[in-house]
Enzyme design. Structure first.
Site, PDB file in Angstrom:
ATOM      1  N   ASP A  76      13.410  61.852  27.866  1.00 30.92           N
ATOM      2  CA  ASP A  76      14.294  62.636  27.013  1.00 30.92           C
ATOM      3  C   ASP A  76      13.543  63.574  26.082  1.00 30.92           C
ATOM      4  O   ASP A  76      14.107  64.532  25.579  1.00 30.92           O
ATOM      5  CB  ASP A  76      15.154  61.705  26.158  1.00 30.92           C
ATOM      6  CG  ASP A  76      16.121  60.889  26.982  1.00 30.92           C
ATOM      7  OD1 ASP A  76      15.862  60.730  28.184  1.00 30.92           O
ATOM      8  OD2 ASP A  76      17.121  60.399  26.432  1.00 30.92           O
ATOM      9  N   GLU A 122      19.606  63.675  35.399  1.00 27.58           N
ATOM     10  CA  GLU A 122      20.415  62.454  35.374  1.00 27.58           C
ATOM     11  C   GLU A 122      21.820  62.785  34.890  1.00 27.58           C
ATOM     12  O   GLU A 122      22.025  63.083  33.724  1.00 27.58           O
ATOM     13  CB  GLU A 122      19.767  61.364  34.516  1.00 27.58           C
ATOM     14  CG  GLU A 122      19.306  61.792  33.128  1.00 27.58           C
ATOM     15  CD  GLU A 122      18.678  60.650  32.350  1.00 27.58           C
ATOM     16  OE1 GLU A 122      17.619  60.178  32.789  1.00 27.58           O
ATOM     17  OE2 GLU A 122      19.254  60.240  31.321  1.00 27.58           O
TER      18      GLU A 122
END
Length: 879
Positions: free
Chosen positions: A460, A529
């Protein structure tokens, strides 16, 4: 998983279908008695793997390591656990908590039991020989830290053995004794917020031990005066030509003695032999390099683009004509590159752009290695048309990479989010050392696998500059050859620059039309994702891991569900259920909820992959480059984020994706009503035609057109738009039949649509979803006239213990037979056979139509019963 918030507080509470995997599990425990006998081989080049362990908490085993690692120490009362066994896995293998998959039994494990160290111990036999060195090798770290003892002597302390992924090797020659020897390892408690280990974040309920302990093999390896380590093969193709290759073989030769030595390092690769004499000073290590030119190589491809030939490489060191050590590996000749297209990363395999279509892979929640299950999962992966799996921070053991090489499935690897790994700005000096050792150890372990095509050094968040340099230096030391990406989110770092990937969600419900927009998670660029959240299994599966009370609670969308996430965002059915009520009508009971769930899961999963397939041939920033479905599989039985479930049962989620990912496929676009044909192969397909038929909900035909299709290679073509006849019912059907020049059907795709559209509010929502402002109307599908079908079956033997059951279903009625599901049973009324690879399922037949689908499975999974097929549908009674 993208988290737009601080780190969370931890919650306390073509081999094809004939793939054969010897043995069913790498740790199928428990091992009877005190474990298997082990005699460590003393021949150079041999490897002896610890076959199992005795395990005990330090609350009970209170003695120090010098005592516990003594051969006279009694471990009576300790548990025997498999060779790869976290503490929790060992306790489960010994039935400490019963079925931890069922209901909330996992809560029986108390977190306090794992906030102290645990001991592992193994007594083995040895017969040391003069001139033979023995090394203790840890193929991964000890979670979270390890203290290593042998025969009363400390080999390494917890200040050395730190983290999940560094590999370690210790020369234990001087400590070995003839006869009994005792090895003991103390594993410290784990905290993913403080340690560079493994964390399941919000993927499921968390393992109570946080994966404390040993999860990879521990070996004792023998060699003579010279050891060989790290046999590495790299390949280079003169793209775009594939008619030659440069193959470079490297291996480290290490002098284990205090005197100079000359060794001959010889071997072969790609059918060519090589040899080199090497002089080594005392305790010196040199890298020995061989460069080979290979003419007309057999090139490795992902399975939809070509074959998967593999080559062997060997290296043997001899000293004074005696073997001192040897190494072996396999490799494939292929080249992976990447480039930026309007700010988005595009991968190329052997010079050809590839649309990455994959799923986020989860290890078992307790890090157990079931080799047969992994093989079954990869077969489902390939059958579903996915070409990639993404490992986020849970690099698997070696078996999965070997299988992926042989099956042509790509693997992307890298570190995880939302744990210590993400907070690189606060890394201590020790953290930086462990991070570098982790990257180097993992890279060296997997670098020879042609299936591994990229390394993400952040998830992330990109690492800060200092840690980025540590990772890049480590990967350089490992001679890493494929693209390195700074993060799975759109982040940048000083050396690597922009990631070219996006992680804008969603992680929860979105309607089919969402995926076609170039906003957020829509079909533009590389989405690392994304997925629509819930994936409710069929009722048979729910009963395996939920009580009836828990199943009944599924219709309460505001109730927390234990088999959802510990995260507040994903612990309730919430907006997913609201969409189900508005789109299909509020379920009358939990059975109706499960039935309608399959429809909602199928249609949005199909749309997600179809949108990216269509837009792979777009241009500029709108071009789709890749999509990773969040997630592919389950670490533990759950109700969300999977394409098939923990027991490998396939439901609406799976078959929606499978339909979309066919290598040659006709599809509809929810945004502009266009039709397209997608071809994932490298050869253009000529002479195709697309038959487009529109039906009202009662099965009456409203439009029927046939169009020629020029299916170009490795891309998509649009084939006009969907006919818009007047007089459509609110809910209606569309059938697309793609045919070859002879009129043979090669693809079938059926949609249920509405004259009322789903719409989205892009100004609302949060990082994990975009809310709907209006819903499509498919409620009338629940009042379709009852359908009538006939079913016939035939079973034929296959190879390697497999067989196939062919199921022919005919619509014998006058209405649509909607969303027909076939399941294979162990005799009449018996349990469902799993896993089963269906060619298709959840099919829709119009009056007079017939379709044959095939189920392939292991004959042994029938348990001696006869295969029986049950068929039911949305408007067809079970038969």
């Amino acid at each position: 998983m993208l988290r737009n918030r601080p780190l969370p507080t931890l919650v306390v509470a073509a081999v094809g279908l004939a793939l054969f995997v010897p043995g069913t599990s790498a740790n199928a425990g428990p091992v009877p008695g005190t474990g298997a006998a082990l005699k460590v081989a003393a021949s150079p080049g041999s490897v002896s793997t610890i076959p199992d362990w005795r395990m005990q908490t330090s609350k009970t085993a209170t003695q120090a390591g010098d005592v516990i690692s003594g051969t006279g120490y009694s471990d009576s009362g300790w548990l025997t656990v498999p060779k790869r066994s976290t503490v929790m896995a060992g306790l489960i293998a010994n039935n400490k908590y019963g079925d931890v998959n069922y209901s909330d039994n996992l809560k029986k494990a108390q977190r306090a039991d794992f906030q102290v160290p645990w001991w592992y111990r193994k007594v083995f036999q040895a017969d040391p020989q003069p001139g033979v060195n023995t090394f203790l090798k840890l193929n991964g770290g000890i979670i979270s830290r390890g203290e290593i003892w042998l025969n009363g002597k400390k080999i390494a302390g917890s200040e050395t053995v730190v983290g999940a992924y560094p590999t370690y090797e210790f020369n234990v020659t001087s400590l070995l004794k003839k006869g009994d020897n005792a090895l003991a390892i103390k594993a410290s408690a784990a905290d993913p917020a403080k340690d560079l280990v493994i964390h399941f974040i919000d993927w499921s309920q968390l393992p109570p031990d946080r994966n404390q302990g040993i999860f990879r093999d521990v070996d004792l390896v023998a060699s003579g005066p010279v050891s060989l380590r790290g046999l590495n093969v790299t390949t280079d193709l003169p793209l775009p030509n594939l008619n030659s290759a440069t193959v470079t073989v490297k291996v480290d030769a290490r002098n284990n003695t205090g005197s100079a030595v000359t060794t001959t390092v010889a071997g072969s690769a790609a059918g060519q032999n090589y040899s080199q004499n090497v002089s080594l000073a005392a305790n010196e290590t040199k890298t020995v390099t061989f460069t080979l030119n290979v003419t007309n190589p057999q090139v490795w491809w992902p399975y939809q683009m070509g074959a998967q030939p593999l080559y062997d490489a060997t290296a043997t060191a001899t000293v004074a004509s005696a073997k001192s050590d040897e190494q072996k590996t396999t490799f494939g000749i292929r080249e992976v590159t990447s480039k930026m297209v309007s700010g988005n990363i595009q991968y190329q395999i052997n010079g050809k752009p590839i649309l990455i279509r994959g799923g986020g892979w989860s290890s078992d929640l307790f890090l157990r290695t079931n080799v047969q299950k992994i093989a079954d999962e990869l077969l489902l992966t390939k059958s579903m048309g996915l070409n990639t799996i993404r490992l986020e921070g849970k690099p698997e053991n070696d078996e999965i990479y070997d299988m992926a090489d042989r099956m042509g499935i790509l693997i992307m690897t890298g570190w995880e989010c939302c744990s210590k790994w993400q907070g690189t700005g606060s890394f201590s000096a020790e953290d930086k050392r462990v991070a570098g050792e982790s990257a180097e150890g993992e890279a060296k372990r997997i670098r020879n696998h042609p299936s591994v095509f990229t390394f993400l050094i952040g998830s992330d968040e990109a690492p800060v500059a200092a840690v980025e340099k540590i990772y890049l230096d480590a990967l350089k030391r490992a001679n890493w050859q494929t693209p390195i990406v700074t993060a799975a989110a759109r982040r940048s770092s000083p050396q690597l620059g922009d990631s070219g990937m996006k992680m804008d969600g969603p992680y929860w419900w979105e309607p089919p039309v969402y995926w076609y927009n170039n906003q957020k998670g829509g079909s533009a660029g590389f989405a690392s994702e994304i997925g629509p959240g819930l994936a409710i299994p069929e009722m048979d599966e729910l009963k395996k891991f939920m009580s009836q009370a828990e199943i009944n609670k599924l219709t309460d969308y505001n109730a927390s569900q234990y088999h959802l996430s510990p995260s507040g965002n994903f612990s309730k059915i919430g907006i997913w259920g609201t969409a189900l009520d508005n789109r299909y009508g509020k379920p009358s009971n939990v059975d109706d909820f499960v039935k309608k769930s399959q429809l909602q899961q199928y249609e949005t999963n199909r749309a997600q992959f179809e949108a990216f397939g269509r837009d792979f041939s777009d241009t500029g920033a709108n071009q789709a480059q890749g999509v990773i479905y969040w997630m592919q599989n389950d670490p533990w039985p759950k109700l969300y984020w999977h394409l098939y479930n923990y027991n490998l049962a396939t439901a609406g989620s799976y078959f929606g994706a499978k339909t979309a990912n066919k290598a040659l496929h006709a599809q509809y676009s929810y945004d502009d009503k266009s039709l397209a044909v997608v071809n994932m192969g490298l050869q253009a397909q000529e002479g195709l035609s697309l038959q487009v038929t529109v039906f009202n909900s009662d099965g009456t035909q409203k439009a029927n057109e046939t169009r020629s299709v020029p299916a170009k290679a490795n891309g998509s073509v649009k084939v006009g738009t969907l006919p818009q006849p007047s007089g459509l019912s609110t809910a209606y059907f569309v059938r697309l039949l793609l045919k070859d020049a002879s009129g043979k059907e090669i693809d079938r795709n059926v949609y249920w649509l509405s004259t009322k559209a789903d719409t989205l509010n892009y100004n609302g929502g949060d990082w994990w979803y975009t809310p709907q402002s209006a819903y499509t109307d498919l409620k009338s599908l629940s009042s379709l006239k009852a359908g009538q079908v006939s079913v016939s079956t035939a079973t034929t033997p296959g190879t390697d213990g497999r067989q196939a059951t062919h199921v022919t279903i005919k619509n014998t009625g006058t209405s649509v037979a909607f969303f027909l599901r076939a399941s294979l049973r162990k005799g009449t009324g018996g349990a469902e056979v799993l896993p089963v690879d269906w060619t298709d399922n959840y099919i829709t037949l119009f009056p007079g139509e017939t379709q044959t689908i095939r189920a392939e499975y292991r004959a042994s999974d029938l348990g001696g019963a006869q295969p029986v097929v049950e068929v039911s549908g949305h408007n067809v009674s079970k038969r």
